[in-house]
Design a protein around this motif. Structure first.
Motif, short mmCIF file in Angstrom:
data_model
loop_
_atom_site.label_atom_id
_atom_site.label_comp_id
_atom_site.label_asym_id
_atom_site.label_seq_id
_atom_site.Cartn_x
_atom_site.Cartn_y
_atom_site.Cartn_z
N VAL A 1 0.84 -1.21 0.00
CA VAL A 1 0.00 0.00 0.00
C VAL A 1 0.87 1.25 0.00
O VAL A 1 0.60 2.21 -0.73
N LYS A 2 1.94 1.24 0.79
CA LYS A 2 2.85 2.39 0.82
C LYS A 2 3.48 2.61 -0.56
O LYS A 2 3.57 3.75 -1.03
N ASP A 3 3.91 1.52 -1.18
CA ASP A 3 4.53 1.64 -2.50
C ASP A 3 3.52 2.17 -3.52
O ASP A 3 3.86 3.04 -4.35
N ALA A 4 2.30 1.66 -3.46
CA ALA A 4 1.27 2.12 -4.41
C ALA A 4 0.93 3.58 -4.18
O ALA A 4 0.76 4.35 -5.13
N ALA A 5 0.85 4.00 -2.92
CA ALA A 5 0.54 5.39 -2.62
C ALA A 5 1.67 6.31 -3.09
O ALA A 5 1.42 7.40 -3.64
N SER A 6 2.90 5.86 -2.89
CA SER A 6 4.04 6.65 -3.33
C SER A 6 4.04 6.78 -4.85
O SER A 6 4.27 7.87 -5.40
N ALA A 7 3.77 5.68 -5.54
CA ALA A 7 3.74 5.71 -7.00
C ALA A 7 2.60 6.61 -7.49
O ALA A 7 2.76 7.38 -8.45
N ALA A 8 1.45 6.53 -6.82
CA ALA A 8 0.31 7.36 -7.21
C ALA A 8 0.62 8.85 -6.98
O ALA A 8 0.27 9.70 -7.80
N ALA A 9 1.27 9.13 -5.86
CA ALA A 9 1.62 10.52 -5.58
C ALA A 9 2.61 11.04 -6.62
O ALA A 9 2.49 12.18 -7.10
N GLY A 10 3.57 10.20 -6.98
CA GLY A 10 4.54 10.61 -8.01
C GLY A 10 3.86 10.83 -9.35
O GLY A 10 4.14 11.81 -10.05
N ALA A 11 2.93 9.95 -9.70
CA ALA A 11 2.21 10.10 -10.97
C ALA A 11 1.33 11.35 -10.95
O ALA A 11 1.23 12.06 -11.95
N THR A 12 0.71 11.61 -9.80
CA THR A 12 -0.13 12.79 -9.68
C THR A 12 0.70 14.06 -9.80
O THR A 12 0.30 15.02 -10.49
N ALA A 13 1.87 14.08 -9.16
CA ALA A 13 2.74 15.25 -9.24
C ALA A 13 3.21 15.46 -10.69
O ALA A 13 3.24 16.60 -11.19
N GLU A 14 3.54 14.39 -11.37
CA GLU A 14 3.98 14.49 -12.76
C GLU A 14 2.85 15.02 -13.64
O GLU A 14 3.07 15.88 -14.50
N ALA A 15 1.63 14.49 -13.42
CA ALA A 15 0.49 14.95 -14.22
C ALA A 15 0.19 16.42 -13.94
O ALA A 15 -0.13 17.19 -14.86
N ALA A 16 0.32 16.83 -12.68
CA ALA A 16 0.07 18.24 -12.34
C ALA A 16 1.12 19.14 -13.00
O ALA A 16 0.79 20.23 -13.50
N LYS A 17 2.36 18.69 -13.02
CA LYS A 17 3.43 19.47 -13.65
C LYS A 17 3.16 19.62 -15.16
O LYS A 17 3.31 20.71 -15.72
N GLU A 18 2.75 18.51 -15.80
CA GLU A 18 2.46 18.57 -17.23
C GLU A 18 1.28 19.50 -17.51
O GLU A 18 1.29 20.27 -18.47
N ALA A 19 0.26 19.44 -16.66
CA ALA A 19 -0.91 20.31 -16.83
C ALA A 19 -0.52 21.78 -16.66
O ALA A 19 -0.99 22.66 -17.40
N ALA A 20 0.35 22.05 -15.70
CA ALA A 20 0.80 23.43 -15.47
C ALA A 20 1.61 23.93 -16.67
O ALA A 20 1.46 25.09 -17.10
N ASP A 21 2.45 23.05 -17.22
CA ASP A 21 3.24 23.44 -18.40
C ASP A 21 2.33 23.75 -19.58
O ASP A 21 2.52 24.75 -20.31
N LYS A 22 1.30 22.91 -19.78
CA LYS A 22 0.36 23.14 -20.88
C LYS A 22 -0.43 24.44 -20.66
O LYS A 22 -0.69 25.19 -21.61
N ALA A 23 -0.80 24.70 -19.41
CA ALA A 23 -1.54 25.93 -19.11
C ALA A 23 -0.66 27.15 -19.37
O ALA A 23 -1.12 28.17 -19.91
N ALA A 24 0.63 27.05 -19.03
CA ALA A 24 1.55 28.16 -19.26
C ALA A 24 1.72 28.40 -20.76
O ALA A 24 1.75 29.55 -21.22
N GLU A 25 1.82 27.31 -21.53
CA GLU A 25 1.95 27.46 -22.98
C GLU A 25 0.69 28.09 -23.57
O GLU A 25 0.77 28.96 -24.46
N ALA A 26 -0.47 27.68 -23.08
CA ALA A 26 -1.73 28.24 -23.58
C ALA A 26 -1.85 29.72 -23.23
O ALA A 26 -2.30 30.54 -24.03
#
Length: 124
Positions: free
Chosen positions: A83-108
């Motif tokens: 569960v800890k590993d899955a939560a860590s992976a999910a948090a990492g994926a969420t942070a990566e997705a948020a970063k990508e969304a922020a980059d796209k918003a900045a480009e827009a």
């Protein structure tokens, strides 16, 4: 075949009825006492064997329960780690997705700013 079996049964019943039950001679008084003593000894041996078997079964059950408890504890620890590993992976994926969304918003936003600048420029 059925008639033969029925006939044999009737003949056997008649033979048993004709013979009757014969009385047996009374046993001497010393034999019942000896039989009682032997029965008492056999009963005591059976009780001792039952006690030994119960003790062995109790020990085996205790060992099995301890093994099951250890297995359950290990499974719980492994589950917690997963569960800890899955939560860590999910948090990492969420942070990566948020970063990508922020980059796209900045480009827009930059594209919108450039389009607004182009629209405001005076025509020559």
């Amino acid at each position: 075949m059925k008639i033969s079996a029925l006939l044999a049964t009737v003949v056997a019943a008649l033979a048993l009825t004709a013979c009757g039950k014969k009385e047996e001679a009374a046993a001497p008084a010393s034999e019942p006492a000896a039989a009682m003593e032997a029965a008492k000894d056999s009963a005591a041996a059976a009780v001792d064997a039952a006690k030994d078997a119960a003790a062995s079964a109790t020990e085996a059950a205790a060992g099995a329960a301890a093994g099951a408890a250890d297995a359950a504890t290990q499974a719980a620890q492994e589950g917690t780690a997963a569960v800890k590993d899955a939560a860590s992976a999910a948090a990492g994926a969420t942070a990566e997705a948020a970063k990508e969304a922020a980059d796209k918003a900045a480009e827009a936003a930059k594209a919108a700013t450039d389009a607004a600048k182009d629209a405001v420029k005076p025509a020559n």
